[in-house]
Structures are given as structure tokens and as C-alpha cells.
Design a protein around this motif. Structure first.
Motif, PDB file in Angstrom:
ATOM      1  N   UNK A 143       0.832  -1.203   0.000  1.00 32.61           N
ATOM      2  CA  UNK A 143       0.000   0.000   0.000  1.00 32.61           C
ATOM      3  C   UNK A 143       0.868   1.255   0.000  1.00 32.61           C
ATOM      4  N   UNK A 144       2.033   1.173   0.638  1.00 33.49           N
ATOM      5  CA  UNK A 144       2.903   2.355   0.694  1.00 33.49           C
ATOM      6  C   UNK A 144       3.523   2.674  -0.666  1.00 33.49           C
ATOM      7  N   UNK A 145       3.446   1.748  -1.621  1.00 33.18           N
ATOM      8  CA  UNK A 145       3.987   2.014  -2.956  1.00 33.18           C
ATOM      9  C   UNK A 145       2.988   2.761  -3.837  1.00 33.18           C
ATOM     10  N   UNK A 146       1.739   2.875  -3.373  1.00 34.90           N
ATOM     11  CA  UNK A 146       0.713   3.554  -4.163  1.00 34.90           C
ATOM     12  C   UNK A 146       0.828   5.066  -3.994  1.00 34.90           C
ATOM     13  N   UNK A 147       0.291   5.787  -4.961  1.00 37.42           N
ATOM     14  CA  UNK A 147       0.212   7.247  -4.808  1.00 37.42           C
ATOM     15  C   UNK A 147      -0.825   7.539  -3.734  1.00 37.42           C
ATOM     16  N   UNK A 148      -0.821   8.754  -3.208  1.00 42.18           N
ATOM     17  CA  UNK A 148      -1.765   9.131  -2.147  1.00 42.18           C
ATOM     18  C   UNK A 148      -3.209   8.977  -2.625  1.00 42.18           C
ATOM     19  N   UNK A 149      -3.508   9.420  -3.860  1.00 41.71           N
ATOM     20  CA  UNK A 149      -4.865   9.308  -4.393  1.00 41.71           C
ATOM     21  C   UNK A 149      -5.266   7.842  -4.557  1.00 41.71           C
ATOM     22  N   UNK A 150      -4.317   7.009  -5.029  1.00 43.54           N
ATOM     23  CA  UNK A 150      -4.612   5.583  -5.165  1.00 43.54           C
ATOM     24  C   UNK A 150      -4.900   4.967  -3.797  1.00 43.54           C
ATOM     25  N   UNK A 151      -4.038   5.284  -2.812  1.00 40.01           N
ATOM     26  CA  UNK A 151      -4.188   4.719  -1.473  1.00 40.01           C
ATOM     27  C   UNK A 151      -5.526   5.147  -0.846  1.00 40.01           C
ATOM     28  N   UNK A 152      -5.862   6.434  -0.943  1.00 41.06           N
ATOM     29  CA  UNK A 152      -7.128   6.911  -0.391  1.00 41.06           C
ATOM     30  C   UNK A 152      -8.306   6.278  -1.126  1.00 41.06           C
ATOM     31  N   UNK A 153      -8.208   6.179  -2.453  1.00 44.78           N
ATOM     32  CA  UNK A 153      -9.300   5.608  -3.245  1.00 44.78           C
ATOM     33  C   UNK A 153      -9.528   4.150  -2.874  1.00 44.78           C
ATOM     34  N   UNK A 154      -8.450   3.376  -2.788  1.00 43.56           N
ATOM     35  CA  UNK A 154      -8.558   1.958  -2.430  1.00 43.56           C
ATOM     36  C   UNK A 154      -9.127   1.820  -1.019  1.00 43.56           C
ATOM     37  N   UNK A 155      -8.637   2.646  -0.098  1.00 44.18           N
ATOM     38  CA  UNK A 155      -9.124   2.582   1.282  1.00 44.18           C
ATOM     39  C   UNK A 155     -10.611   2.852   1.382  1.00 44.18           C
ATOM     40  N   UNK A 156     -11.062   3.897   0.708  1.00 41.38           N
ATOM     41  CA  UNK A 156     -12.482   4.256   0.785  1.00 41.38           C
ATOM     42  C   UNK A 156     -13.364   3.228   0.065  1.00 41.38           C
ATOM     43  N   UNK A 157     -12.901   2.745  -1.090  1.00 41.22           N
ATOM     44  CA  UNK A 157     -13.731   1.819  -1.878  1.00 41.22           C
ATOM     45  C   UNK A 157     -13.755   0.410  -1.280  1.00 41.22           C
ATOM     46  N   UNK A 158     -12.598  -0.079  -0.821  1.00 38.25           N
ATOM     47  CA  UNK A 158     -12.528  -1.481  -0.422  1.00 38.25           C
ATOM     48  C   UNK A 158     -12.521  -1.704   1.080  1.00 38.25           C
ATOM     49  N   UNK A 159     -12.180  -0.703   1.865  1.00 39.98           N
ATOM     50  CA  UNK A 159     -12.222  -0.859   3.307  1.00 39.98           C
ATOM     51  C   UNK A 159     -13.422  -0.157   3.918  1.00 39.98           C
ATOM     52  N   UNK A 160     -13.838   0.959   3.336  1.00 41.56           N
ATOM     53  CA  UNK A 160     -14.956   1.709   3.905  1.00 41.56           C
ATOM     54  C   UNK A 160     -16.269   1.460   3.171  1.00 41.56           C
ATOM     55  N   UNK A 161     -16.231   0.745   2.059  1.00 46.68           N
ATOM     56  CA  UNK A 161     -17.453   0.361   1.374  1.00 46.68           C
ATOM     57  C   UNK A 161     -18.121   1.430   0.533  1.00 46.68           C
ATOM     58  N   UNK A 162     -17.371   2.454   0.138  1.00 44.90           N
ATOM     59  CA  UNK A 162     -17.944   3.504  -0.684  1.00 44.90           C
ATOM     60  C   UNK A 162     -18.026   3.071  -2.146  1.00 44.90           C
ATOM     61  N   UNK A 163     -19.030   3.593  -2.850  1.00 43.71           N
ATOM     62  CA  UNK A 163     -19.103   3.380  -4.293  1.00 43.71           C
ATOM     63  C   UNK A 163     -18.046   4.260  -4.946  1.00 43.71           C
ATOM     64  N   UNK A 164     -17.745   4.000  -6.201  1.00 45.53           N
ATOM     65  CA  UNK A 164     -16.759   4.823  -6.906  1.00 45.53           C
ATOM     66  C   UNK A 164     -17.207   6.283  -6.953  1.00 45.53           C
ATOM     67  N   UNK A 165     -18.509   6.501  -7.165  1.00 46.53           N
ATOM     68  CA  UNK A 165     -19.021   7.871  -7.226  1.00 46.53           C
ATOM     69  C   UNK A 165     -18.853   8.566  -5.878  1.00 46.53           C
TER      70      UNK A 165
END
Length: 197
Positions: A143-165
Motif C-alpha cells: 500500500x505504501x507504494x501507491x500514490x496518495x490518491x490511489x491509497x485513499x481511493x482503495x481505502x475508501x472503496x474497499x475498506x470503507x465500502x464507498x461506491x466509486x461515485x
């Protein structure tokens, strides 16, 4: 369910309200009114996310209380350059919720093992624990190899259950950009973890 705005606090456009980032800055200076305003802005979302993860309303209330206590204690660690206050608070909520679920599962497993007087050897448990710790370490490293936007996006989508929108709204980025960052981030994670497609 109709889509609703994910902005927690209106921008300070003369209405006297502060942004979440401004509130976090003030909370870091032990500003109790700012903490109360932050609580009012985020309590429903924190409880809602905790409830989705832990399921039990009373457990979700406990998690929400722990999250706000941690926000108060750790507000000085928040860095707006690394991401939004909303993402930071929701990531913290998700982490505490998962910890609560894991703790409950571990307690249940311990009780079950004691009750059944399992003949499983201690070595097997140690091996599983070591393997689990190695997997967590590898995921954190990747995860630390990802860009900040990638890391935040992955966290919100796959850990917090948010839709892409919803992720796009939280991060203030166009939906196509979020989809691209998620795809690229997941490919990068897959390659880093050595998972075969």
C-alpha cells in the motif's frame, strides 16, 4: 437509496462554518467548541460506518465513542497534505470497527476452543499468527507504494465500502480519474503481492 452529498461541513463561505480540515486544525490545539462542531458534523457518518462493519448497534456506539476519543487525542497527527479530514476520520472509523470485529471473533474462538478442549497444537496457532502478521506487513508495504490518491481511493472503496461515485465526491476528483486510480492501484497491489491474475 438516493445519492446524498458527502461533504460533512459546509465551506466557510461567510456562514461561520469551518471545513473539516480547519476543524481538525483547531481540535489539534485542544479547541473544545471545534471538537463539538466536528462531532456534530461526523457523528452520524461515523456511527453509520461502524454499524455497517460491526452490525451490533451497541458495539457501533462503543466504536464511535472510541473513534471520537482517538480523534481528540490524535488530532495533532492529522496532516491535510496527506489527505482530507473526511478520509482520515472514516479510515480511522473503519480500522476501529474492524479491530472490534476481530476482537469479538478472537474472543468467540477462544471460548470455543476452551469449551471443546481442542487438541490443536500450539505450534499450529503460532504458525497461523506468524503467517497472518507477514501478510499484513506485505499488504502495508505494498500500500505504501501507491500514490496518495490511489491509497485513499482503495481505502475508501474497499475498506470503507464507498461506491466509486462516493469516493470521487469525498476526494473531490472526477469519477473517471478515481476509476483509473483504483484500477492502477489494484494492479500495482496485485503485482507487489505476487498474486496471479
Amino acid at each position: 437509496m438516493p445519492a446524498r452529498s458527502l461533504s460533512a461541513v459546509p465551506d466557510d463561505g461567510g456562514g461561520g462554518k469551518s471545513t473539516p480540515e480547519q476543524l481538525m486544525e483547531r481540535v489539534a490545539r485542544a479547541d473544545e467548541p471545534a471538537f463539538a462542531e466536528l462531532y456534530d458534523a461526523f457523528s452520524a457518518r461515523v456511527f453509520g460506518l461502524a454499524r455497517r462493519v460491526v452490525r451490533d448497534p451497541s458495539q457501533a456506539e462503543d466504536v464511535a465513542q472510541e473513534v471520537f476519543l482517538e480523534i481528540w487525542r490524535r488530532a495533532t497527527r492529522f496532516d491535510a497534505k496527506k489527505g482530507s479530514a473526511t478520509a482520515w476520520i472514516l479510515t480511522l472509523t473503519h480500522a476501529r470497527s474492524v479491530d472490534r470485529v476481530r476482537s469479538a471473533q478472537a474472543a468467540l474462538e477462544r471460548d470455543t476452543k476452551v469449551a471443546s478442549r481442542s487438541t490443536e497444537r500450539d505450534v499450529d496457532t503460532v504458525v497461523e499468527t506468524v503467517e497472518s502478521n507477514i501478510e499484513r506487513t506485505n499488504v502495508r508495504r505494498c500500500l505504501s507504494t501507491l500514490t496518495e490518491l490511489q491509497r485513499e481511493s482503495v481505502g475508501l472503496a474497499y475498506y470503507s465500502g464507498y461506491t466509486y461515485a462516493e469516493v470521487a465526491r469525498v476526494l473531490g476528483a472526477p469519477l473517471p480519474t478515481i476509476k483509473t486510480r483504483l484500477r492502477d492501484g489494484l494492479i500495482r497491489l496485485r503485482d507487489c503481492l505476487g498474486v496471479n491474475s
